[in-house]
Design a protein around this motif. Structure first.
Motif, PDB file in Angstrom:
ATOM      1  N   SER B  44       0.829  -1.206   0.000  1.00  0.00           N
ATOM      2  CA  SER B  44       0.000   0.000   0.000  1.00  0.00           C
ATOM      3  C   SER B  44       0.860   1.251   0.000  1.00  0.00           C
ATOM      4  O   SER B  44       0.544   2.247  -0.659  1.00  0.00           O
ATOM      5  CB  SER B  44      -0.935   0.012   1.208  1.00  0.00           C
ATOM      6  OG  SER B  44      -1.837  -1.062   1.131  1.00  0.00           O
ATOM      7  N   ASP B 160      -5.664  -1.082  -4.975  1.00  0.00           N
ATOM      8  CA  ASP B 160      -5.126  -1.676  -3.756  1.00  0.00           C
ATOM      9  C   ASP B 160      -6.136  -2.664  -3.176  1.00  0.00           C
ATOM     10  O   ASP B 160      -7.105  -2.279  -2.540  1.00  0.00           O
ATOM     11  CB  ASP B 160      -4.803  -0.576  -2.735  1.00  0.00           C
ATOM     12  CG  ASP B 160      -3.843  -1.064  -1.655  1.00  0.00           C
ATOM     13  OD1 ASP B 160      -3.666  -2.290  -1.522  1.00  0.00           O
ATOM     14  OD2 ASP B 160      -3.264  -0.206  -0.953  1.00  0.00           O
ATOM     15  N   GLU B 161      -5.902  -3.939  -3.419  1.00  0.00           N
ATOM     16  CA  GLU B 161      -6.751  -5.019  -2.929  1.00  0.00           C
ATOM     17  C   GLU B 161      -8.237  -4.764  -3.202  1.00  0.00           C
ATOM     18  O   GLU B 161      -9.040  -4.690  -2.275  1.00  0.00           O
ATOM     19  CB  GLU B 161      -6.517  -5.228  -1.431  1.00  0.00           C
ATOM     20  CG  GLU B 161      -5.027  -5.382  -1.132  1.00  0.00           C
ATOM     21  CD  GLU B 161      -4.753  -6.209   0.117  1.00  0.00           C
ATOM     22  OE1 GLU B 161      -5.620  -7.012   0.476  1.00  0.00           O
ATOM     23  OE2 GLU B 161      -3.678  -6.043   0.694  1.00  0.00           O
TER      24      GLU B 161
HETATM   25 MG   LIG Z   1      -2.138  -2.848   2.121  1.00  0.00          MG
END
Ligand SMILES: [Mg+2]
Ligand SMILES: Nc1ncnc2c1ncn2[C@@H]1O[C@H](COP(=O)(O)OP(=O)(O)O)[C@@H](O)[C@H]1O
Lengths: 239, 217
Positions: B44, B160-161
Motif C-alpha cells: 500500500s 489496492d486489494e
Molecule cells: Mg495494504
C-alpha cells in the motif's frame, strides 16, 4: 396555586389571540439570536476549519481560548460588550448600546466559541481517508479542504444549533447591553425575568412555554444532525 | 498515447522501520501488473507513493508520456488514480460519489450525468444511484470505488486489494471490470492482491515485494 393556574389560562389566551406584544417580542428574539448565529458561523466555521486543516502557529493556544469561551458566563460577556459600547468605550461612537445591534454583538460573542469549537471537532474527526480519496480523484488543495469540510457538515450544523440553543436561552448579556426597553430591545428571556419580577405571570408564562417549545425543536434538530453525521454501522471500510 | 511509470531507487522508512528499500521498476503503458507480498510488506505504501500521495525518502517517481517525464503537478495527478483499500466513500449519494471527480474538473452537468450513469451500469449500481453510499455493502462499496475511479478514464489506475474481504459474487464482478479495462488497453494497471490465482488471471506481469524490495514474481 390559583395564580399559576390563572397565569396559564391567560397565557394561552395571549398565544391564541396572537397578541401583538407577544409576537413582537418573539420576532425580535429570533432576529437577535438568528443574526448572532449567522455572524458566529461566518467567523467560527472558517476559523474552526483553519484550525483543523492547517498547522497554524499558536493553534493550541487559540483552541484553549476558544474552549474557554464556550463556558463564558453571559453576564461577563454582557459586561465586556457594555464597556466596549458605552459612551466612553472604544466603540462608543457607534452608539449601539441599548439597541438590538448591541444584543446581536453580545450573543455573537457567546455563540462564536461554540460554533468554532464544534466545527473544529467535526472537521478534525473526518476520517483521513476522505482527504486521500479527494486527492486521488484529482482535487486541488482547496477542493480537498472543502470536501473534508463538507463531510463534516452535520457536525458543523450541530455546532450551529448548539450555539443557537445557548443564545436563545441566555438572559444576562442581552439584558445588560439591550436594557430591556419595551417595544425595542425586549426579548423572550428578558421579558420573562421582568414580568415575573412585577408579578405579571401571564406574559411570562406564555413566553416560557414558547421558549420551551423552541428548546425542544432545537434538541430534536440536534439529535437529527448527530444521527445523520454518524456513518452507518459495519460496512464502512476504514483503511 | 498513455503514461508509463518509472520508479528509481525508492526508499521509505516509517518510525525507524525501513519499509521500502531501493525499489526500482519500469511500468510500461497499457500493461497490467499484479503486485503481491505478505501483509505489512509495503504494498500500500508503494501504491500511495505511485499515486503521488506520499513522497519517498529517497528515489524518484517519474511519469512519462512519449518517453518525456512529466512534472508532478495537478494536471498529471488528474491522469492517474488510486482505489484505496478502504475506498473512502463520501457521505452523499452513490451518484454524487461517482460524479465527484468530474465535478471538480468542471465537466458539464449533462456530460457528468451521461458518464456517471454509464459507469454505474457497468458496475451494477445504477439502481442504487440515489441511495446513501455509506449504506452500501462492502462489496458494493468496492464497486463504487472502482466506478468513481473509472469514470475519470485514468491513464494509470492503481488498485489496492480491490477484492479483499468481499464475497465471490462481488469478486467476479470486479474481476470482470478489470478484465474489460485490460482489453481496452488504454490504462496502465497496477493491482495489489493477496490471491495468487487472481494475480495469474489478471496480471500481464507479476511483481513481489519481499524484505522491502520490489522483485519480479
Ligand atoms: Mg495494504
Ligand atoms: N502512515 C504510516 N505511518 C506509520 N507506519 C506506517 C504508515 N503506513 C504504513 N505503515 C507501516 O508500514 C508497513 C507497511 O504497510 P503497508 O504499506 O500498508 O503494507 P501492505 O499494504 O503490504 O500490507 C506496516 O508495518 C505499517 O504498519
Amino acid at each position: 396555586m390559583d395564580t399559576i393556574f390563572q397565569g396559564f389560562i391567560s397565557a394561552f389566551k395571549l398565544m391564541a389571540a396572537l397578541d401583538p406584544t407577544l409576537l413582537q417580542i418573539i420576532w425580535l428574539s429570533l432576529k437577535v439570536s438568528g443574526g448572532a448565529l449567522v455572524l458566529a458561523i461566518l467567523l467560527g466555521l472558517p476559523l474552526g476549519a483553519l484550525l483543523a486543516l492547517k498547522r497554524l502557529p499558536l493553534r493550541g493556544l487559540i483552541l484553549s481560548v476558544v474552549n474557554t469561551g464556550m463556558g463564558l458566563p453571559p453576564v461577563v460577556v454582557g459586561l465586556f460588550v457594555y464597556l466596549l459600547l458605552s459612551r466612553s468605550g472604544p466603540l462608543g461612537f457607534m452608539e449601539l448600546l441599548y439597541t438590538p445591534g448591541a444584543m446581536i454583538i453580545a450573543q455573537f460573542v457567546l455563540a462564536c466559541p461554540i460554533v468554532t469549537s464544534l466545527s473544529h471537532t467535526a472537521i478534525v474527526n473526518v476520517n483521513p481517508i476522505i482527504r486521500q480519496a479527494a486527492r486521488v480523484l484529482g482535487a486541488n488543495p482547496l477542493q480537498e479542504a472543502l470536501t473534508v469540510i463538507r463531510e463534516a457538515r452535520y457536525g458543523i450544523m450541530t455546532g450551529g444549533i448548539a450555539g443557537l440553543g445557548r443564545v436563545t436561552a441566555e438572559v444576562g448579556a442581552v439584558l445588560m447591553v439591550g436594557g430591556n426597553i419595551a417595544g425595542y430591545t425586549r426579548v423572550m428571556t428578558t421579558t420573562i425575568a421582568l414580568e415575573t419580577d412585577k408579578g405579571n405571570f401571564d406574559l411570562a408564562i406564555a413566553l416560557g412555554v414558547i421558549l420551551l417549545g423552541l428548546s425542544l425543536i432545537i434538541n430534536v434538530a440536534l439529535r437529527a444532525f448527530q444521527r445523520l453525521g454518524r456513518a452507518s454501522s459495519g460496512v464502512v471500510l476504514w483503511d | 498515447m498513455g503514461l508509463s511509470l518509472e520508479l528509481a531507487g525508492i526508499y521509505k522508512t516509517y518510525n525507524g522501520h525501513e519499509i521500502l528499500r531501493d525499489c526500482s521498476w519500469v511500468f510500461e503503458e497499457g500493461l497490467t501488473y499484479a503486485l503481491m507480498g505478505l501483509n505489512g510488506t509495503g504494498k500500500s505504501t508503494l501504491l500511495r507513493i505511485c499515486a503521488l500521495l506520499e513522497t519517498p525518502d529517497q528515489g524518484r517517481v517519474s511519469y512519462l508520456a512519449d518517453q518525456k517525464p512529466l512534472a508532478p503537478d495537478l494536471e498529471l495527478r488528474r491522469r492517474l488514480t488510486l482505489l484505496l483499500p478502504g475506498v473512502g466513500v463520501f457521505n452523499t449519494s452513490v451518484f454524487n460519489n461517482v460524479a465527484y471527480g468530474l465535478k471538480i474538473r468542471s465537466v458539464k452537468r449533462r456530460e457528468i450525468e451521461k458518464r456517471v450513469m454509464a459507469i454505474l451500469d457497468v458496475v451494477g449500481l445504477a439502481h442504487k444511484r440515489r441511495e446513501r453510499a455509506l449504506d452500501l455493502s462492502t462489496g458494493q462499496a468496492k464497486r463504487l470505488g472502482l466506478a468513481r475511479a473509472m469514470v475519470l478514464e485514468p491513464e494509470v489506475i492503481l488498485l489496492d486489494e480491490p477484492t479483499a474481504s468481499i464475497d465471490q459474487e462481488n469478486t467476479e464482478i470486479i474481476e470482470g471490470i478489470i478484465r474489460k479495462m485490460k482489453a481496452e488497453g488504454k490504462a496502465t494497471i497496477i493491482l495489489v492482491t493477496h490471491d495468487p490465482a487472481q494475480a495469474a488471471r489478471l496480471g500481464d506481469k507479476l511483481l513481489l515485494i519481499q524484505d522491502g524490495r520490489l522483485l519480479p514474481g
